[in-house]
Design an enzyme around this catalytic site. Structure first.
Site, PDB file in Angstrom:
ATOM      1  N   LYS A 138     166.947  36.827 -64.464  1.00  0.00           N
ATOM      2  CA  LYS A 138     165.628  36.205 -64.602  1.00  0.00           C
ATOM      3  C   LYS A 138     164.632  37.273 -64.993  1.00  0.00           C
ATOM      4  CE  LYS A 138     163.947  32.032 -63.860  1.00  0.00           C
ATOM      5  NZ  LYS A 138     164.727  30.789 -63.934  1.00  0.00           N
TER       6      LYS A 138
HETATM    7  N1  GLU Z   1     164.685  28.663 -66.841  1.00  0.00           N
HETATM    8  C1  GLU Z   1     165.707  27.650 -66.805  1.00  0.00           C
HETATM    9  C2  GLU Z   1     166.359  27.602 -65.436  1.00  0.00           C
HETATM   10  O1  GLU Z   1     165.789  28.032 -64.455  1.00  0.00           O
HETATM   11  C3  GLU Z   1     166.687  27.777 -67.958  1.00  0.00           C
HETATM   12  C4  GLU Z   1     167.458  29.042 -68.026  1.00  0.00           C
HETATM   13  C5  GLU Z   1     168.315  29.171 -69.281  1.00  0.00           C
HETATM   14  O2  GLU Z   1     168.406  28.216 -70.039  1.00  0.00           O
HETATM   15  O3  GLU Z   1     168.886  30.249 -69.470  1.00  0.00           O
HETATM   16  O4  GLU Z   1     167.429  27.073 -65.270  1.00  0.00           O
END
Ligand code: GLU
Length: 424
Positions: free
Chosen positions: A114
């Site tokens: 993240k």
């Molecule tokens: N931000 C989204 C999540 O928390 C998508 C992450 C992604 O597609 O890599 O799942």
């Protein structure tokens, strides 16, 4: 009865601790050895950068950016980038770990990561956001990569920011590399179905859960907290399937209508009013707490972390909670909710539709081929249903909540893979 749920910890929870509280219980159920436990709980890499950006005023402002790679055991790490004023390293660490468990629960070949930048995009111009995104990409140039770590949108970012990131990365590499990020605009190699994917997964898992609970979706009542990329699509897709959406909200307010809010009207209002619901007349104004505690069958928290806590958990009236957001229920509230008999489809399962279609986008980019929307939806629905059944069977087997079962499934999978890959 609830001995197996995490013991209540302190009031305002550190999000990483909240994640760890569930991790510890799942590790116990799995009988994880100490070494694997230590490896799986520790983030593989944590990067903090300072990003000097020229603001429209001509002055330089220094922003702080994070990228945490929690795990790359299952494959390259995957996870969004959050632009928010209150984002912290601890929050990004928790969100990165949740990405690891999320990818494992839906069985896609990714680890978890993240990113975050402390900023308020609502108070920045498009030019300032673009320069910030490019500065972040440039600072993370050795961290990210299509076989290494693949960012995507999260709160405060979207396809526009992903386009800038892809462009900045491609410029540095001297060629177009669109598989470095997902959630891109369609013309840049984005996937059909990606924008609505998370909301669609929420709808699919909600309906499967309702079926198990013998609840008829037609005319079942529902409250959706959050009207962004997740909440708005979840609301309209659930409405399409016959549910009555009695409450919706965004950061400007919450609205209640016993007869059901017309979601198409709410979307139209949002579009005409700078992306916010403020001024919406399709329901009575209530507050966010009233929305969470409203008398509905299904509650979809699809906004931020820690909205269901020890302070309001015993007042929740819904029979089913489907977590569109990451971490909307604090660990201390788990046992209260469980003891009340409320079924929770946990975040790492309920909102995994987004990363699933991100995976499809990455696959299409690497194939140099485009799938139809129908193929994307069919495959993601299948993945979500298989994951749900797997978690459901695990919950039955151990007599635990769906949340703990999701952790047991995913931690078990990462632990098994780690053992195969060997160690130092
Ligand atoms: N931000 C989204 C999540 O928390 C998508 C992450 C992604 O597609 O890599 O799942």
């Amino acid at each position: 009865m609830s001995y197996i749920e995490p013991a209540p910890i302190k009031d305002k929870e550190n999000p990483f601790e909240s994640m760890m509280a569930r991790f510890r219980v799942a590790a116990e159920i799995l009988g994880l050895d100490n070494e694997t436990y230590e490896v799986l709980k520790s983030p593989a890499k944590q990067v903090i950068v300072s990003l000097p950006v020229t603001m429209d005023s001509g002055q330089k402002k220094v922003f702080t950016g994070f990228r945490v790679i929690h795990s790359n055991v299952l494959g390259p790490s995957k996870g969004g980038i959050r632009f928010a004023e209150d984002v912290s390293l601890d929050e990004v660490k928790a969100l990165a770990a949740w990405m690891t468990w999320k990818c494992a629960v839906v069985d896609i070949p990714y680890g978890g990561a993240k990113g975050g930048v402390i900023c308020n995009p609502r108070q920045m111009s498009a030019g300032e956001i673009e320069r910030l995104m490019r500065a972040y990409t440039s600072a993370m140039i050795d961290v990210i990569g299509p076989d290494q770590d693949i960012p995507a949108p999260d709160m405060g970012t979207g396809p526009r920011e992903m386009a800038w990131m892809m462009d900045e990365y491609s410029n540095a590499m001297g060629k177009t590399i669109n598989a470095v990020v997902t959630g891109k605009p369609l013309v840049l190699g984005g996937s059909l179905g990606r924008v609505e994917a998370t909301g669609r997964g929420v709808m699919v898992t909600a309906l499967t859960a309702m079926q198990k609970m013998k609840m008829n979706p037609v005319n079942a009542t529902c409250a959706v907290q959050g009207f962004g990329n997740v909440g708005s699509f979840a609301a309209s897709l659930l409405e399409e399937r016959g549910l009555k959406i009695c409450a919706i909200s965004d950061h400007t307010g919450a609205w209640w209508n016993e007869k059901g809010i017309d979601i198409a009207k709410a979307l139209e209002h949002r579009q005409k009013n700078n992306g916010v619901l403020a001024g919406f007349t399709g329901g009575d104004l209530i507050d966010n707490e009233q929305l969470l505690q409203s008398k509905v069958d299904v509650l979809v928290p699809a906004a931020v972390e820690d909205v269901i806590t020890v302070h309001n958990a015993d007042k929740i009236q819904a029979k089913l909670i489907v977590e569109g957001a990451n971490g909307p229920t604090s660990a201390s509230a788990d046992s209260i909710i469980y003891d009340k008999g409320i079924v929770v489809v946990p975040d790492i399962l309920a909102n995994a539709g987004g990363v699933t279609v991100s995976y499809f986008e990455w696959v299409q980019n690497r194939l140099g081929y485009k799938w139809t929307a129908e193929r994307v939806n069919r495959r993601s629905d299948r993945i979500m249903n298989t994951a749900f059944e797997n978690v459901y069977a695990t919950a039955k087997k151990h007599n635990i909540s769906l949340r703990l079962a999701a952790y047991v499934v995913s931690i078990g999978k990462v632990a098994e893979t780690y053992k195969f890959r060997g160690r130092f």
